[in-house]
Design a protein around this motif. Structure first.
Motif, PDB file in Angstrom:
ATOM      1  N   VAL A 155     -19.757  33.033  39.588  1.00  0.00           N
ATOM      2  CA  VAL A 155     -19.371  34.434  39.659  1.00  0.00           C
ATOM      3  C   VAL A 155     -19.619  35.067  38.294  1.00  0.00           C
ATOM      4  N   VAL A 156     -20.487  36.039  38.252  1.00  0.00           N
ATOM      5  CA  VAL A 156     -20.829  36.723  37.011  1.00  0.00           C
ATOM      6  C   VAL A 156     -19.850  37.870  36.774  1.00  0.00           C
ATOM      7  N   LEU A 157     -19.375  37.980  35.538  1.00  0.00           N
ATOM      8  CA  LEU A 157     -18.395  38.995  35.173  1.00  0.00           C
ATOM      9  C   LEU A 157     -18.998  40.010  34.214  1.00  0.00           C
ATOM     10  N   SER A 158     -18.420  41.187  34.192  1.00  0.00           N
ATOM     11  CA  SER A 158     -18.781  42.158  33.161  1.00  0.00           C
ATOM     12  C   SER A 158     -18.129  41.741  31.847  1.00  0.00           C
ATOM     13  N   ALA A 159     -18.525  42.374  30.758  1.00  0.00           N
ATOM     14  CA  ALA A 159     -17.975  42.018  29.453  1.00  0.00           C
ATOM     15  C   ALA A 159     -16.462  42.215  29.414  1.00  0.00           C
ATOM     16  N   ARG A 160     -15.985  43.321  29.981  1.00  0.00           N
ATOM     17  CA  ARG A 160     -14.544  43.594  29.972  1.00  0.00           C
ATOM     18  C   ARG A 160     -13.788  42.652  30.909  1.00  0.00           C
ATOM     19  N   GLU A 161     -14.344  42.379  32.068  1.00  0.00           N
ATOM     20  CA  GLU A 161     -13.708  41.424  32.980  1.00  0.00           C
ATOM     21  C   GLU A 161     -13.575  40.073  32.319  1.00  0.00           C
ATOM     22  N   CYS A 162     -14.631  39.634  31.643  1.00  0.00           N
ATOM     23  CA  CYS A 162     -14.620  38.338  30.970  1.00  0.00           C
ATOM     24  C   CYS A 162     -13.580  38.309  29.856  1.00  0.00           C
ATOM     25  N   ALA A 163     -13.523  39.377  29.060  1.00  0.00           N
ATOM     26  CA  ALA A 163     -12.575  39.431  27.951  1.00  0.00           C
ATOM     27  C   ALA A 163     -11.135  39.422  28.447  1.00  0.00           C
ATOM     28  N   LEU A 164     -10.859  40.162  29.523  1.00  0.00           N
ATOM     29  CA  LEU A 164      -9.502  40.206  30.072  1.00  0.00           C
ATOM     30  C   LEU A 164      -9.088  38.838  30.612  1.00  0.00           C
ATOM     31  N   LEU A 165      -9.978  38.204  31.370  1.00  0.00           N
ATOM     32  CA  LEU A 165      -9.658  36.889  31.922  1.00  0.00           C
ATOM     33  C   LEU A 165      -9.485  35.856  30.815  1.00  0.00           C
ATOM     34  N   ALA A 166     -10.270  35.955  29.748  1.00  0.00           N
ATOM     35  CA  ALA A 166     -10.170  35.007  28.641  1.00  0.00           C
ATOM     36  C   ALA A 166      -8.817  35.100  27.945  1.00  0.00           C
ATOM     37  N   VAL A 167      -8.325  36.316  27.735  1.00  0.00           N
ATOM     38  CA  VAL A 167      -7.011  36.488  27.105  1.00  0.00           C
ATOM     39  C   VAL A 167      -5.932  35.816  27.944  1.00  0.00           C
ATOM     40  N   LEU A 168      -5.952  36.049  29.250  1.00  0.00           N
ATOM     41  CA  LEU A 168      -4.954  35.448  30.127  1.00  0.00           C
ATOM     42  C   LEU A 168      -5.093  33.928  30.183  1.00  0.00           C
ATOM     43  N   ALA A 169      -6.342  33.435  30.224  1.00  0.00           N
ATOM     44  CA  ALA A 169      -6.580  32.004  30.393  1.00  0.00           C
ATOM     45  C   ALA A 169      -6.229  31.202  29.149  1.00  0.00           C
ATOM     46  N   ARG A 170      -6.359  31.792  27.984  1.00  0.00           N
ATOM     47  CA  ARG A 170      -6.043  31.063  26.745  1.00  0.00           C
ATOM     48  C   ARG A 170      -4.538  30.858  26.584  1.00  0.00           C
ATOM     49  N   SER A 171      -3.739  31.679  27.233  1.00  0.00           N
ATOM     50  CA  SER A 171      -2.277  31.522  27.193  1.00  0.00           C
ATOM     51  C   SER A 171      -1.758  31.607  28.626  1.00  0.00           C
ATOM     52  N   PRO A 172      -2.015  30.560  29.432  1.00  0.00           N
ATOM     53  CA  PRO A 172      -1.790  30.659  30.878  1.00  0.00           C
ATOM     54  C   PRO A 172      -0.338  30.847  31.294  1.00  0.00           C
ATOM     55  N   ARG A 173       0.617  30.507  30.438  1.00  0.00           N
ATOM     56  CA  ARG A 173       2.028  30.660  30.800  1.00  0.00           C
ATOM     57  C   ARG A 173       2.628  31.966  30.291  1.00  0.00           C
ATOM     58  N   GLN A 174       1.892  32.656  29.465  1.00  0.00           N
ATOM     59  CA  GLN A 174       2.422  33.880  28.864  1.00  0.00           C
ATOM     60  C   GLN A 174       2.245  35.071  29.792  1.00  0.00           C
ATOM     61  N   VAL A 175       3.267  35.910  29.842  1.00  0.00           N
ATOM     62  CA  VAL A 175       3.174  37.169  30.569  1.00  0.00           C
ATOM     63  C   VAL A 175       2.812  38.259  29.564  1.00  0.00           C
ATOM     64  N   PHE A 176       1.717  38.965  29.836  1.00  0.00           N
ATOM     65  CA  PHE A 176       1.255  40.031  28.956  1.00  0.00           C
ATOM     66  C   PHE A 176       1.623  41.384  29.547  1.00  0.00           C
ATOM     67  N   THR A 177       2.123  42.266  28.708  1.00  0.00           N
ATOM     68  CA  THR A 177       2.336  43.627  29.173  1.00  0.00           C
ATOM     69  C   THR A 177       0.992  44.340  29.277  1.00  0.00           C
ATOM     70  N   ARG A 178       0.976  45.428  30.026  1.00  0.00           N
ATOM     71  CA  ARG A 178      -0.250  46.207  30.116  1.00  0.00           C
ATOM     72  C   ARG A 178      -0.664  46.732  28.752  1.00  0.00           C
ATOM     73  N   SER A 179       0.317  47.110  27.944  1.00  0.00           N
ATOM     74  CA  SER A 179       0.007  47.631  26.611  1.00  0.00           C
ATOM     75  C   SER A 179      -0.646  46.565  25.735  1.00  0.00           C
ATOM     76  N   GLN A 180      -0.170  45.344  25.835  1.00  0.00           N
ATOM     77  CA  GLN A 180      -0.781  44.255  25.068  1.00  0.00           C
ATOM     78  C   GLN A 180      -2.224  44.030  25.503  1.00  0.00           C
ATOM     79  N   LEU A 181      -2.450  43.971  26.799  1.00  0.00           N
ATOM     80  CA  LEU A 181      -3.811  43.751  27.291  1.00  0.00           C
ATOM     81  C   LEU A 181      -4.715  44.914  26.929  1.00  0.00           C
TER      82      LEU A 181
END
Length: 224
Positions: A155-181
């Protein structure tokens, strides 16, 4: 291959000198790698296109398809696995040509085994830095290729999709607020609604379970 941290990393070794290939493969296995060998460029190309590896070791003087032609063919087909080229040619122009063909490293024969193993370890570290494991369906996010692999299809992602998923995946147990993301991934001109939009895009491409909504807080990586 499983994308879990405990899976043995895979190495593609393309070398037509069978004795050398057997020796190098044996040493790599002792170091904890799984090794797939190929004795000519054509079979090496087939392996590189149909299987996933963490490192490739490619001899330059291969029959059927020359080593650098093999590497160029793989790069042209979006195979980004780090590659070490082995060669008997040590001139600067030859090294430059190998790097320009898409190699990350270049080692001249005859070489010392500890140096070869150290270079393979370095390339493996580079590959791991460019990938992030996803706990959903044993998939992997490839940052350099901006794609998710490990399911039935890439599945090919856009640059922003990839960056967003990477942030979540690097800290899989952390809940991020929308403002943080929004701060970590997006531009200042964007709004928190942009985060919701890209979460929707990722769910549409990868399934709803890829990202969990934590009501009243934000998002975290899915764990199903």
């Amino acid at each position: 291959m499983s994308s879990s941290e405990t899976a043995a990393p895979r190495v593609l070794l393309v070398e037509d000198d069978r004795r050398l290939a057997e020796m190098v493969a044996s040493l790599l296995v002792e170091e904890g790698y799984r090794v797939q060998t190929a004795v000519d460029g054509q079979s090496g190309l087939h392996c590189g296109l149909t299987q996933q590896f963490e490192v490739m070791i490619i001899d330059r003087g291969l029959p059927v398809v020359e080593g650098l032609d093999l590497l160029r063919a793989l790069r042209d087909r979006a195979v980004v696995t780090p590659a070490l080229v082995l060669t008997a040619r040590g001139a600067l122009a030859d090294r430059v040509e190998g790097l320009d063909a898409g190699a990350e490293d270049y080692l001249v024969k005859p070489f010392e085994i500890p140096e070869l193993l150290a270079r393979v370890r370095a390339l493996h570290r580079r590959h791991r830095a460019a990938t992030v494991s996803l706990p959903i369906g044993a998939r992997t996010l490839d940052l350099s290729a901006r794609s998710v692999v490990g399911g039935r299809d890439e599945v090919v992602l856009s640059a922003r999709e990839c960056a967003l998923l990477a942030v979540l995946a690097r800290s899989p147990r952390q809940v991020f607020t929308r403002s943080q993301l929004l701060e970590f991934v997006f531009d200042r001109a964007d709004t928190v609604g942009t985060v919701d939009t890209y979460v929707h895009y990722l769910r549409r491409k990868l399934g709803r379970d890829v990202i969990d909504t934590v009501r009243g807080i934000g998002y975290r990586l899915g764990t199903q």
